[in-house]
Design a protein around this motif. Structure first.
Motif, PDB file in Angstrom:
ATOM      1  N   ILE A   1      -3.964   3.168   0.320  1.00 18.56           N
ATOM      2  CA  ILE A   1      -4.159   1.989   1.175  1.00 18.56           C
ATOM      3  C   ILE A   1      -3.517   0.730   0.599  1.00 18.56           C
ATOM      4  O   ILE A   1      -3.475  -0.309   1.268  1.00 18.56           O
ATOM      5  CB  ILE A   1      -5.657   1.715   1.437  1.00 18.56           C
ATOM      6  CG1 ILE A   1      -6.388   1.342   0.146  1.00 18.56           C
ATOM      7  CG2 ILE A   1      -6.290   2.896   2.146  1.00 18.56           C
ATOM      8  CD1 ILE A   1      -7.788   0.790   0.366  1.00 18.56           C
ATOM      9  N   THR A   2      -3.019   0.803  -0.631  1.00 19.26           N
ATOM     10  CA  THR A   2      -2.385  -0.367  -1.245  1.00 19.26           C
ATOM     11  C   THR A   2      -0.882  -0.237  -1.054  1.00 19.26           C
ATOM     12  O   THR A   2      -0.166   0.304  -1.908  1.00 19.26           O
ATOM     13  CB  THR A   2      -2.765  -0.463  -2.738  1.00 19.26           C
ATOM     14  OG1 THR A   2      -4.193  -0.415  -2.859  1.00 19.26           O
ATOM     15  CG2 THR A   2      -2.275  -1.767  -3.345  1.00 19.26           C
ATOM     16  N   VAL A   3      -0.409  -0.717   0.085  1.00 15.19           N
ATOM     17  CA  VAL A   3       0.981  -0.523   0.492  1.00 15.19           C
ATOM     18  C   VAL A   3       1.600  -1.869   0.861  1.00 15.19           C
ATOM     19  O   VAL A   3       1.085  -2.593   1.722  1.00 15.19           O
ATOM     20  CB  VAL A   3       1.081   0.447   1.697  1.00 15.19           C
ATOM     21  CG1 VAL A   3       2.540   0.674   2.076  1.00 15.19           C
ATOM     22  CG2 VAL A   3       0.404   1.773   1.376  1.00 15.19           C
ATOM     23  N   ALA A   4       2.694  -2.191   0.208  1.00 13.30           N
ATOM     24  CA  ALA A   4       3.377  -3.461   0.457  1.00 13.30           C
ATOM     25  C   ALA A   4       3.744  -3.609   1.921  1.00 13.30           C
ATOM     26  O   ALA A   4       4.220  -2.673   2.564  1.00 13.30           O
ATOM     27  CB  ALA A   4       4.628  -3.556  -0.417  1.00 13.30           C
ATOM     28  N   ASN A   5       3.470  -4.801   2.449  1.00 11.31           N
ATOM     29  CA  ASN A   5       3.771  -5.202   3.822  1.00 11.31           C
ATOM     30  C   ASN A   5       2.892  -4.520   4.866  1.00 11.31           C
ATOM     31  O   ASN A   5       3.086  -4.727   6.060  1.00 11.31           O
ATOM     32  CB  ASN A   5       5.256  -4.996   4.160  1.00 11.31           C
ATOM     33  CG  ASN A   5       6.150  -5.784   3.225  1.00 11.31           C
ATOM     34  OD1 ASN A   5       5.859  -6.944   2.921  1.00 11.31           O
ATOM     35  ND2 ASN A   5       7.210  -5.172   2.752  1.00 11.31           N
ATOM     36  N   LEU A   6       1.919  -3.723   4.410  1.00  9.79           N
ATOM     37  CA  LEU A   6       0.921  -3.162   5.321  1.00  9.79           C
ATOM     38  C   LEU A   6      -0.479  -3.655   4.966  1.00  9.79           C
ATOM     39  O   LEU A   6      -1.247  -4.020   5.849  1.00  9.79           O
ATOM     40  CB  LEU A   6       0.957  -1.628   5.289  1.00  9.79           C
ATOM     41  CG  LEU A   6       2.178  -0.960   5.916  1.00  9.79           C
ATOM     42  CD1 LEU A   6       2.063   0.551   5.821  1.00  9.79           C
ATOM     43  CD2 LEU A   6       2.339  -1.380   7.376  1.00  9.79           C
ATOM     44  N   SER A   7      -0.811  -3.660   3.685  1.00  6.03           N
ATOM     45  CA  SER A   7      -2.128  -4.167   3.275  1.00  6.03           C
ATOM     46  C   SER A   7      -2.023  -5.370   2.338  1.00  6.03           C
ATOM     47  O   SER A   7      -3.014  -6.040   2.078  1.00  6.03           O
ATOM     48  CB  SER A   7      -2.951  -3.053   2.614  1.00  6.03           C
ATOM     49  OG  SER A   7      -2.274  -2.535   1.482  1.00  6.03           O
ATOM     50  N   PHE A   8      -0.835  -5.624   1.835  1.00  8.81           N
ATOM     51  CA  PHE A   8      -0.572  -6.852   1.082  1.00  8.81           C
ATOM     52  C   PHE A   8       0.910  -7.169   1.199  1.00  8.81           C
ATOM     53  O   PHE A   8       1.721  -6.316   1.557  1.00  8.81           O
ATOM     54  CB  PHE A   8      -0.973  -6.699  -0.398  1.00  8.81           C
ATOM     55  CG  PHE A   8      -0.036  -5.835  -1.205  1.00  8.81           C
ATOM     56  CD1 PHE A   8       0.996  -6.398  -1.943  1.00  8.81           C
ATOM     57  CD2 PHE A   8      -0.183  -4.456  -1.221  1.00  8.81           C
ATOM     58  CE1 PHE A   8       1.871  -5.592  -2.676  1.00  8.81           C
ATOM     59  CE2 PHE A   8       0.667  -3.645  -1.952  1.00  8.81           C
ATOM     60  CZ  PHE A   8       1.705  -4.221  -2.687  1.00  8.81           C
ATOM     61  N   THR A   9       1.263  -8.417   0.920  1.00  9.48           N
ATOM     62  CA  THR A   9       2.672  -8.810   1.023  1.00  9.48           C
ATOM     63  C   THR A   9       2.968  -9.971   0.079  1.00  9.48           C
ATOM     64  O   THR A   9       2.060 -10.715  -0.310  1.00  9.48           O
ATOM     65  CB  THR A   9       3.018  -9.214   2.472  1.00  9.48           C
ATOM     66  OG1 THR A   9       4.416  -9.465   2.566  1.00  9.48           O
ATOM     67  CG2 THR A   9       2.253 -10.474   2.891  1.00  9.48           C
ATOM     68  N   TYR A  10       4.217 -10.076  -0.281  1.00  7.90           N
ATOM     69  CA  TYR A  10       4.681 -11.239  -1.036  1.00  7.90           C
ATOM     70  C   TYR A  10       5.467 -12.187  -0.136  1.00  7.90           C
ATOM     71  O   TYR A  10       5.887 -13.257  -0.570  1.00  7.90           O
ATOM     72  CB  TYR A  10       5.544 -10.798  -2.219  1.00  7.90           C
ATOM     73  CG  TYR A  10       4.732 -10.124  -3.311  1.00  7.90           C
ATOM     74  CD1 TYR A  10       3.981 -10.872  -4.206  1.00  7.90           C
ATOM     75  CD2 TYR A  10       4.708  -8.735  -3.429  1.00  7.90           C
ATOM     76  CE1 TYR A  10       3.222 -10.264  -5.194  1.00  7.90           C
ATOM     77  CE2 TYR A  10       3.954  -8.116  -4.413  1.00  7.90           C
ATOM     78  CZ  TYR A  10       3.210  -8.888  -5.293  1.00  7.90           C
ATOM     79  OH  TYR A  10       2.447  -8.280  -6.266  1.00  7.90           O
ATOM     80  N   LYS A  11       5.674 -11.781   1.116  1.00  4.27           N
ATOM     81  CA  LYS A  11       6.386 -12.628   2.070  1.00  4.27           C
ATOM     82  C   LYS A  11       5.550 -13.870   2.362  1.00  4.27           C
ATOM     83  O   LYS A  11       4.378 -13.766   2.732  1.00  4.27           O
ATOM     84  CB  LYS A  11       6.660 -11.860   3.361  1.00  4.27           C
ATOM     85  CG  LYS A  11       7.635 -10.694   3.179  1.00  4.27           C
ATOM     86  CD  LYS A  11       7.791  -9.907   4.461  1.00  4.27           C
ATOM     87  CE  LYS A  11       8.725  -8.733   4.255  1.00  4.27           C
ATOM     88  NZ  LYS A  11       8.817  -7.881   5.449  1.00  4.27           N
ATOM     89  N   GLY A  12       6.142 -15.008   2.219  1.00  3.84           N
ATOM     90  CA  GLY A  12       5.429 -16.253   2.468  1.00  3.84           C
ATOM     91  C   GLY A  12       4.663 -16.780   1.271  1.00  3.84           C
ATOM     92  O   GLY A  12       4.079 -17.858   1.325  1.00  3.84           O
ATOM     93  N   SER A  13       4.669 -16.033   0.171  1.00  4.37           N
ATOM     94  CA  SER A  13       3.975 -16.490  -1.034  1.00  4.37           C
ATOM     95  C   SER A  13       4.740 -17.629  -1.670  1.00  4.37           C
ATOM     96  O   SER A  13       5.951 -17.561  -1.836  1.00  4.37           O
ATOM     97  CB  SER A  13       3.838 -15.338  -2.032  1.00  4.37           C
ATOM     98  OG  SER A  13       3.302 -15.811  -3.242  1.00  4.37           O
TER      99      SER A  13
END
Length: 198
Positions: free
Chosen positions: A103-115
């Motif tokens: 469940i820890t998947v970039a751009n699905l459950s977390f993202t760095y976009k906009g950070s």
């Protein structure tokens, strides 16, 4: 109406799981107070996802709709989570680690976009409360190795997590000779209080 996901990550038999007994008591008390909420159960022991460990040989297929994305999609519809598990060798059960990996998947459950500061932005901020119900065999092992890790993961994903409830000394007399129903008495008041505030 709130949607509550109850996750069982105990690898003990159902009739002899102290952490599962904690979860049952918590849910029972919660339902008395919030009978209109929807309770959804997820036993990680019964999922094909929980049988897979991430390796270099399967990383291309590890994250897929059936094993990964459907759980993330479900989590985005959930308001609260009740999660039970036990300490195993200073850590968490493999089925729980596998679930976390899925469940820890970039751009699905977390993202760095906009950070703006390089820190991840959790995408599961809809989860307003996660209650961890855990057990451990003794008292001399640090809690940070297992409950803090799980708490940090959920917070990384954007969820809010309350103080974990830990039932200790489960491998020591008299608790290792008693039923789970009897062992729960040690933390009963903490569970009932937490359920009322959940």
């Amino acid at each position: 109406m709130k949607k509550i996901l109850v996750i069982n990550a105990s690898v003990s038999q159902e009739n002899n799981s102290d952490s599962l007994e904690m979860s049952k008591l918590f849910v029972s008390e919660y339902k008395k107070l919030y009978s209109g909420d929807q309770i959804i159960y997820l036993d990680l022991n019964e999922t094909s996802m929980a049988q897979k460990t991430l390796t270099r040989n399967n990383i291309q297929t590890f994250f897929n709709q059936e094993d990964s994305f459907k759980f993330i999609e479900q989590l985005k519809t959930i308001d609260k989570i009740i999660l039970n598990f036990s300490m195993i060798n200073y850590s968490i059960p493999a089925i729980l680690k596998n679930f976390i990996d899925h469940i820890t998947v970039a751009n699905l459950s977390f993202t760095y976009k906009g950070s703006k500061d390089g820190k991840a932005i959790g995408m599961l901020s809809n989860i307003e409360n996660v209650q961890l119900l855990a057990t451990k065999g003794g008292t001399d092992t640090p809690n940070g190795a297992f409950t803090d890790y799980v708490k940090n993961i959920w917070e990384f994903l954007g969820a809010k997590v309350t103080v974990p409830i830990i039932n200790e000394m489960m491998d020591m007399p008299p608790y290792n000779e008693q039923t789970s129903l009897k062992n729960i008495e040690k933390v009963r008041d903490d569970i009932l209080k937490a359920a009322r505030l959940f």
